[in-house]
Design a protein around this motif. Structure first.
Motif, PDB file in Angstrom:
ATOM      1  N   TYR A  53       0.874  -1.173   0.000  1.00 35.68           N
ATOM      2  CA  TYR A  53       0.000   0.000   0.000  1.00 35.68           C
ATOM      3  C   TYR A  53       0.905   1.216   0.000  1.00 35.68           C
ATOM      4  CZ  TYR A  53      -3.581   3.300   1.489  1.00 35.68           C
ATOM      5  OH  TYR A  53      -4.444   4.362   1.561  1.00 35.68           O
ATOM      6  N   ARG A  54       0.763   2.070  -0.996  1.00 42.95           N
ATOM      7  CA  ARG A  54       1.610   3.261  -1.107  1.00 42.95           C
ATOM      8  C   ARG A  54       0.784   4.505  -0.786  1.00 42.95           C
ATOM      9  NH1 ARG A  54       6.428   2.026  -3.413  1.00 42.95           N
ATOM     10  NH2 ARG A  54       6.495   0.146  -4.661  1.00 42.95           N
ATOM     11  N   ASP A  55       1.323   5.316   0.110  1.00 35.88           N
ATOM     12  CA  ASP A  55       0.685   6.573   0.489  1.00 35.88           C
ATOM     13  C   ASP A  55       1.764   7.652   0.376  1.00 35.88           C
ATOM     14  OD1 ASP A  55      -1.038   8.476   1.415  1.00 35.88           O
ATOM     15  OD2 ASP A  55      -0.804   7.936   3.521  1.00 35.88           O
ATOM     16  N   GLY A  56       1.797   8.308  -0.768  1.00 36.09           N
ATOM     17  CA  GLY A  56       2.866   9.284  -1.015  1.00 36.09           C
ATOM     18  C   GLY A  56       4.186   8.549  -1.165  1.00 36.09           C
ATOM     19  N   ASN A  57       5.172   8.892  -0.343  1.00 36.36           N
ATOM     20  CA  ASN A  57       6.480   8.235  -0.374  1.00 36.36           C
ATOM     21  C   ASN A  57       6.556   7.051   0.569  1.00 36.36           C
ATOM     22  OD1 ASN A  57       7.396  10.082  -2.232  1.00 36.36           O
ATOM     23  ND2 ASN A  57       8.198  11.468  -0.676  1.00 36.36           N
ATOM     24  N   ARG A  58       5.539   6.853   1.377  1.00 39.30           N
ATOM     25  CA  ARG A  58       5.541   5.764   2.361  1.00 39.30           C
ATOM     26  C   ARG A  58       4.960   4.490   1.748  1.00 39.30           C
ATOM     27  NH1 ARG A  58       4.018  10.447   5.143  1.00 39.30           N
ATOM     28  NH2 ARG A  58       1.866  10.057   4.587  1.00 39.30           N
ATOM     29  N   VAL A  59       5.579   3.362   2.083  1.00 38.56           N
ATOM     30  CA  VAL A  59       5.096   2.056   1.638  1.00 38.56           C
ATOM     31  C   VAL A  59       4.747   1.241   2.873  1.00 38.56           C
ATOM     32  CG1 VAL A  59       5.678  -0.064   0.401  1.00 38.56           C
ATOM     33  CG2 VAL A  59       6.578   2.122  -0.395  1.00 38.56           C
ATOM     34  N   TYR A  60       3.561   0.646   2.860  1.00 42.38           N
ATOM     35  CA  TYR A  60       3.088  -0.169   3.974  1.00 42.38           C
ATOM     36  C   TYR A  60       2.725  -1.553   3.454  1.00 42.38           C
ATOM     37  CZ  TYR A  60       2.254   4.392   6.171  1.00 42.38           C
ATOM     38  OH  TYR A  60       2.383   5.658   6.669  1.00 42.38           O
ATOM     39  N   ASN A  61       2.692  -2.524   4.341  1.00 44.05           N
ATOM     40  CA  ASN A  61       2.178  -3.839   4.010  1.00 44.05           C
ATOM     41  C   ASN A  61       0.657  -3.730   3.926  1.00 44.05           C
ATOM     42  OD1 ASN A  61       0.855  -6.446   4.924  1.00 44.05           O
ATOM     43  ND2 ASN A  61       2.928  -7.109   4.428  1.00 44.05           N
TER      44      ASN A  61
END
Length: 142
Positions: free
Chosen positions: A96-104
Protein backbone atom coordinates in the motif's frame (compact mmCIF):
# COMPACT_ATOMS: atom_id res chain seq x y z
CA UNK A 1 7.33 -19.67 42.66
CA UNK A 2 4.98 -19.32 39.67
CA UNK A 3 6.33 -20.04 36.20
CA UNK A 4 4.35 -18.86 33.17
CA UNK A 5 4.90 -20.17 29.69
CA UNK A 6 4.97 -17.75 26.78
CA UNK A 7 1.42 -18.78 25.75
CA UNK A 8 0.14 -18.28 29.31
CA UNK A 9 1.62 -14.78 29.26
CA UNK A 10 -0.15 -14.03 25.95
CA UNK A 11 -3.46 -15.27 27.36
CA UNK A 12 -3.07 -12.94 30.32
CA UNK A 13 -2.20 -9.94 28.14
CA UNK A 14 -5.02 -10.26 25.57
CA UNK A 15 -8.54 -9.35 26.62
CA UNK A 16 -10.27 -8.86 23.24
CA UNK A 17 -9.75 -10.09 19.67
CA UNK A 18 -11.21 -8.00 16.83
CA UNK A 19 -11.59 -9.55 13.39
CA UNK A 20 -13.13 -8.40 10.14
CA UNK A 21 -16.66 -9.62 9.45
CA UNK A 22 -16.53 -11.15 5.96
CA UNK A 23 -19.69 -13.28 6.08
CA UNK A 24 -21.36 -11.27 3.29
CA UNK A 25 -18.31 -11.22 1.02
CA UNK A 26 -19.96 -13.68 -1.38
CA UNK A 27 -23.18 -11.74 -1.83
CA UNK A 28 -23.86 -10.55 -5.41
CA UNK A 29 -20.38 -11.48 -6.67
CA UNK A 30 -19.73 -13.24 -9.96
CA UNK A 31 -16.06 -14.07 -10.26
CA UNK A 32 -16.43 -16.95 -12.68
CA UNK A 33 -17.63 -20.51 -12.17
CA UNK A 34 -14.51 -21.99 -10.55
CA UNK A 35 -13.73 -19.02 -8.32
CA UNK A 36 -17.37 -18.84 -7.20
CA UNK A 37 -17.26 -22.53 -6.25
CA UNK A 38 -14.10 -22.03 -4.20
CA UNK A 39 -15.39 -18.85 -2.53
CA UNK A 40 -18.78 -20.33 -1.66
CA UNK A 41 -17.33 -23.49 -0.17
CA UNK A 42 -15.29 -21.67 2.50
CA UNK A 43 -16.91 -22.11 5.95
CA UNK A 44 -16.66 -18.51 7.24
CA UNK A 45 -19.31 -18.87 9.92
CA UNK A 46 -17.80 -22.13 11.22
CA UNK A 47 -14.42 -20.40 11.55
CA UNK A 48 -16.02 -17.57 13.55
CA UNK A 49 -17.88 -20.02 15.81
CA UNK A 50 -14.75 -22.07 16.54
CA UNK A 51 -12.59 -19.00 17.11
CA UNK A 52 -15.14 -17.54 19.53
CA UNK A 53 -15.41 -20.87 21.35
CA UNK A 54 -11.64 -21.23 21.73
CA UNK A 55 -11.19 -17.62 22.91
CA UNK A 56 -14.06 -17.89 25.39
CA UNK A 57 -12.25 -20.80 27.09
CA UNK A 58 -9.53 -18.31 28.08
CA UNK A 59 -11.90 -15.46 28.94
CA UNK A 60 -11.03 -13.48 25.81
CA UNK A 61 -13.80 -11.48 24.15
CA UNK A 62 -14.36 -11.97 20.39
CA UNK A 63 -15.69 -9.10 18.24
CA UNK A 64 -16.59 -9.11 14.54
CA UNK A 65 -16.14 -5.67 12.95
CA UNK A 66 -17.62 -4.62 9.61
CA UNK A 67 -14.64 -3.90 7.37
CA UNK A 68 -15.69 -1.71 4.44
CA UNK A 69 -12.95 0.62 3.12
CA UNK A 70 -10.37 -0.68 5.63
CA UNK A 71 -7.92 -1.78 2.94
CA UNK A 72 -8.36 1.41 0.89
CA UNK A 73 -7.82 4.06 3.59
CA UNK A 74 -4.42 5.30 4.63
CA UNK A 75 -3.39 4.48 8.20
CA UNK A 76 -2.74 8.22 8.60
CA UNK A 77 -6.22 9.34 7.49
CA UNK A 78 -8.42 10.94 10.19
CA UNK A 79 -10.99 8.14 9.97
CA UNK A 80 -11.80 4.97 8.05
CA UNK A 81 -14.58 5.50 5.53
CA UNK A 82 -15.55 6.15 1.92
CA UNK A 83 -14.55 9.80 2.21
CA UNK A 84 -10.86 8.89 2.72
CA UNK A 85 -10.76 5.70 0.60
CA UNK A 86 -8.32 5.67 -2.32
CA UNK A 87 -8.30 2.26 -4.05
CA UNK A 88 -5.48 3.43 -6.35
CA UNK A 89 -2.99 3.35 -3.44
CA UNK A 90 -2.79 -0.45 -3.65
CA UNK A 91 -0.26 -0.42 -6.45
CA UNK A 92 0.99 -3.97 -6.39
CA UNK A 93 0.07 -7.13 -4.57
CA UNK A 94 0.87 -6.87 -0.88
CA UNK A 95 1.86 -3.21 -0.74
CA UNK A 96 0.00 0.00 0.00
CA UNK A 97 1.61 3.26 -1.11
CA UNK A 98 0.69 6.57 0.49
CA UNK A 99 2.87 9.28 -1.02
CA UNK A 100 6.48 8.23 -0.37
CA UNK A 101 5.54 5.76 2.36
CA UNK A 102 5.10 2.06 1.64
CA UNK A 103 3.09 -0.17 3.97
CA UNK A 104 2.18 -3.84 4.01
CA UNK A 105 -1.38 -4.00 2.59
CA UNK A 106 -2.60 -6.70 5.00
CA UNK A 107 -1.20 -4.80 7.98
CA UNK A 108 -2.96 -1.61 6.84
CA UNK A 109 -6.27 -3.50 6.56
CA UNK A 110 -5.90 -5.04 10.03
CA UNK A 111 -4.82 -1.70 11.52
CA UNK A 112 -7.86 0.05 10.01
CA UNK A 113 -10.23 -2.68 11.23
CA UNK A 114 -8.96 -2.01 14.74
CA UNK A 115 -9.30 1.77 14.23
CA UNK A 116 -12.86 1.28 12.98
CA UNK A 117 -13.69 -0.87 16.02
CA UNK A 118 -12.32 1.80 18.35
CA UNK A 119 -14.38 4.54 16.69
CA UNK A 120 -17.60 2.47 16.80
CA UNK A 121 -17.13 1.24 20.38
CA UNK A 122 -16.18 4.66 21.69
CA UNK A 123 -12.78 3.51 22.95
CA UNK A 124 -10.26 6.35 22.77
CA UNK A 125 -6.90 4.74 22.14
CA UNK A 126 -3.89 6.08 20.26
CA UNK A 127 -2.42 3.53 17.85
CA UNK A 128 1.08 3.66 16.37
CA UNK A 129 1.80 3.09 12.67
CA UNK A 130 5.53 2.43 13.15
CA UNK A 131 5.18 -1.33 12.65
CA UNK A 132 3.44 -0.83 9.30
CA UNK A 133 6.27 1.14 7.72
CA UNK A 134 8.75 -1.67 7.11
CA UNK A 135 7.16 -4.20 4.77
CA UNK A 136 9.18 -7.27 4.00
CA UNK A 137 8.71 -8.77 0.54
CA UNK A 138 9.28 -12.49 0.27
CA UNK A 139 9.48 -14.03 -3.19
CA UNK A 140 7.88 -17.46 -3.40
CA UNK A 141 8.47 -19.67 -6.41
CA UNK A 142 5.29 -21.13 -7.83
Amino acid sequence: MLFLSFLDYIYLAISCVVTGDIRNIRREKDLGHRTNQKLHSLPYNRIYIMLEYKLKRYGIRFVKQEESYTSQCSPLSPEVGKRYAEPSNRKERGSYRDGNRVYNADAVGAYNILRKYHSVSGVKKELSVTGLKTPEIIKVAV
